[in-house]
Design an enzyme around this catalytic site. Structure first.
Site, PDB file in Angstrom:
ATOM      1  N   TYR A 278       0.817  -1.219   0.000  1.00  0.00           N
ATOM      2  CA  TYR A 278       0.000   0.000   0.000  1.00  0.00           C
ATOM      3  C   TYR A 278       0.846   1.262   0.000  1.00  0.00           C
ATOM      4  O   TYR A 278       0.384   2.333  -0.386  1.00  0.00           O
ATOM      5  CB  TYR A 278      -0.936   0.021   1.215  1.00  0.00           C
ATOM      6  CG  TYR A 278      -2.046  -1.001   1.171  1.00  0.00           C
ATOM      7  CD1 TYR A 278      -2.230  -1.816   0.063  1.00  0.00           C
ATOM      8  CD2 TYR A 278      -2.895  -1.165   2.247  1.00  0.00           C
ATOM      9  CE1 TYR A 278      -3.240  -2.765   0.035  1.00  0.00           C
ATOM     10  CE2 TYR A 278      -3.922  -2.106   2.218  1.00  0.00           C
ATOM     11  CZ  TYR A 278      -4.078  -2.905   1.108  1.00  0.00           C
ATOM     12  OH  TYR A 278      -5.088  -3.843   1.079  1.00  0.00           O
TER      13      TYR A 278
ATOM     14  N   LYS B 133       3.441 -15.298   2.360  1.00  0.00           N
ATOM     15  CA  LYS B 133       3.507 -16.136   1.151  1.00  0.00           C
ATOM     16  C   LYS B 133       4.966 -16.366   0.770  1.00  0.00           C
ATOM     17  O   LYS B 133       5.441 -15.948  -0.283  1.00  0.00           O
ATOM     18  CB  LYS B 133       2.736 -15.465   0.009  1.00  0.00           C
ATOM     19  CG  LYS B 133       1.233 -15.569   0.140  1.00  0.00           C
ATOM     20  CD  LYS B 133       0.707 -16.973  -0.152  1.00  0.00           C
ATOM     21  CE  LYS B 133       0.802 -17.291  -1.636  1.00  0.00           C
ATOM     22  NZ  LYS B 133       0.314 -18.691  -1.906  1.00  0.00           N
TER      23      LYS B 133
ATOM     24  N   ASP C  71      -2.843 -17.802   2.093  1.00  0.00           N
ATOM     25  CA  ASP C  71      -4.032 -18.325   1.428  1.00  0.00           C
ATOM     26  C   ASP C  71      -4.599 -19.522   2.188  1.00  0.00           C
ATOM     27  O   ASP C  71      -5.811 -19.649   2.382  1.00  0.00           O
ATOM     28  CB  ASP C  71      -3.737 -18.684  -0.033  1.00  0.00           C
ATOM     29  CG  ASP C  71      -2.514 -19.558  -0.207  1.00  0.00           C
ATOM     30  OD1 ASP C  71      -1.731 -19.733   0.749  1.00  0.00           O
ATOM     31  OD2 ASP C  71      -2.315 -20.075  -1.331  1.00  0.00           O
TER      32      ASP C  71
ATOM     33  N   ASP D 246      -5.370  -6.973   5.617  1.00  0.00           N
ATOM     34  CA  ASP D 246      -6.603  -6.344   5.153  1.00  0.00           C
ATOM     35  C   ASP D 246      -7.623  -7.414   4.756  1.00  0.00           C
ATOM     36  O   ASP D 246      -8.788  -7.384   5.159  1.00  0.00           O
ATOM     37  CB  ASP D 246      -6.273  -5.446   3.956  1.00  0.00           C
ATOM     38  CG  ASP D 246      -7.368  -4.439   3.646  1.00  0.00           C
ATOM     39  OD1 ASP D 246      -8.436  -4.477   4.283  1.00  0.00           O
ATOM     40  OD2 ASP D 246      -7.145  -3.606   2.747  1.00  0.00           O
TER      41      ASP D 246
ATOM     42  N   ASP E 262     -11.019  -9.001   7.209  1.00  0.00           N
ATOM     43  CA  ASP E 262     -12.398  -8.923   6.723  1.00  0.00           C
ATOM     44  C   ASP E 262     -13.047 -10.307   6.687  1.00  0.00           C
ATOM     45  O   ASP E 262     -14.242 -10.445   6.945  1.00  0.00           O
ATOM     46  CB  ASP E 262     -12.447  -8.274   5.337  1.00  0.00           C
ATOM     47  CG  ASP E 262     -12.478  -6.748   5.415  1.00  0.00           C
ATOM     48  OD1 ASP E 262     -12.223  -6.213   6.507  1.00  0.00           O
ATOM     49  OD2 ASP E 262     -12.743  -6.097   4.395  1.00  0.00           O
TER      50      ASP E 262
END
Length: 370
Positions: free
Chosen positions: A142, A193, A226, A250, A254
């Site tokens: 970001y 990852k 993941d 992020d 959620d």
């Protein structure tokens, strides 16, 4: 009792409605000797763009830096989709995080027993859920540079976002997660990852080293992000504290939010470094939900996440754990009595509007305070 300075930023959409219920609680606490809060309200996001053609002004940033804590509601909405990228409502949020140095985002995901049926998962999977996601907030993709869109000609463009992490950024967020785990169930799961990303390799190495050097008493496990997302949906109660980077944090927070039944239920805290002289740290508290412009002004918004965010401010900025517990107990009591806003309604419950939910929570706090 020392005066605590709060900057309230209602923002956009349902923001002013849910912030009004925090103001109601603050006023009650001031009037009944449970706090001594001095509040100031200002603009951020789309509302600030409408007034000043920017997402946050320098003057508001100065107020944020001077405050003991910032309480933010929500920013954004389709009304501002066409504004310049650097002036979009979310730019105000990002500047607050960056300029205040708020590198640690704490996102609890708690499923109240009274709301287990509101989750899209089976009751036994979520009933009693209590996990904390610790998200790195000021680094990663970001904020990394370069961040560009280049016209290559012939109708082709190339977009670049850069994922960047330095060792110290991973060390400090790792320490926050381990320290948090020591106060909970003593387990940290680090997610990245490393199988496809160099930043994931470094993340894994640094977290492992910090654990071995400083936190051997805490259980540490590693998961690919993941796979972690899948495990959050399969059996979320296996987790205690999850630590991860900005992008994955992020997404994963959620996912965790929806395990609880509604984004309207979950608060968050964003913390900076502790000042070695004052022992204070810059901090901002906000609900995980967005501005929900489709229901703005209708009295349908759920103020619980906003009120719970204020409770986190009491806990982490003002060392008022007793008062924070009282607010959280009041929320649980209101839910146990069957009061619901529209987003969490179920058969046999009574639907109330935003103001009525806020009033009910304040009434429960008053009862608990005696």
């Amino acid at each position: 009792m020392a005066t605590q300075k709060l900057l309230l930023l209602p923002g956009d959409g349902i923001g002013p409605e849910v912030m009004a219920e925090v103001s109601r609680l603050i006023d009650w606490m001031n009037q009944n000797g449970l706090g001594n809060f001095e509040t100031e309200t200002d603009l951020v996001g789309g509302s600030c763009y409408d007034a000043h053609q920017q997402a946050i002004t320098d003057a508001t940033m100065d107020k944020a830096k001077a405050a003991d804590a910032v309480i933010l509601a929500a920013v954004g909405g389709p009304k501002w989709d066409k504004v310049p990228f650097e002036a979009r409502p979310e730019a105000g949020l990002l500047r607050l995080r960056k300029d205040l140095g708020l590198f640690a985002n704490l996102r609890p995901a708690i499923c109240y027993p009274a709301l287990a049926e509101a989750s899209s998962l089976k009751r036994e999977v979520v009933d009693g859920l209590d996990i904390m996601i610790v998200r790195e907030l000021t680094g990663g993709v970001y904020f990394g540079e370069p961040k560009t869109i280049t016209d290559l000609g012939n109708g082709q463009k190339r977009a670049i976002d850069t994922q960047v992490y330095d060792t110290y950024e991973i060390e400090r967020i790792g320490r926050v997660a381990f320290e948090m785990a020591r106060k909970r169930r003593n387990k940290v799961t680090s997610m990245e990852k490393r199988n496809v990303m160099k930043t994931g390799i470094l993340w894994n190495e640094v977290v492992t080293r910090v654990h071995a050097a400083e936190f051997k008493d805490v259980t540490l496990e590693h998961q690919l992000a993941d796979s972690g997302g899948m495990q959050l949906v399969r059996w979320p109660k296996q987790f205690d504290v999850i630590v991860t980077d900005n992008l994955f944090g992020d997404v994963l927070s959620d996912i965790a939010a929806m395990l609880t039944g509604s984004l309207g239920m979950l608060p968050s805290a964003s913390l900076g470094e502790t000042d070695p002289k004052t022992k204070k740290r810059k901090a901002m508290y906000e609900p995980v939900h967005g501005s929900a412009p489709d229901i703005a002004g209708k009295g349908l918004a759920n103020p619980i996440a906003m009120i719970a965010s204020f409770a986190m401010a009491l806990r982490y900025s003002f060392d008022m754990g007793k008062e924070a517990d009282m607010i959280e107990q009041a929320i649980a009591a209101v839910l146990d009595k069957g009061l619901r806003t529209a987003d969490i309604k179920s058969e046999g419950t009574r639907v109330v509007n935003t103001q009525q939910m806020g009033e009910a929570i304040v009434a429960e706090v008053a009862a608990l305070a005696g």
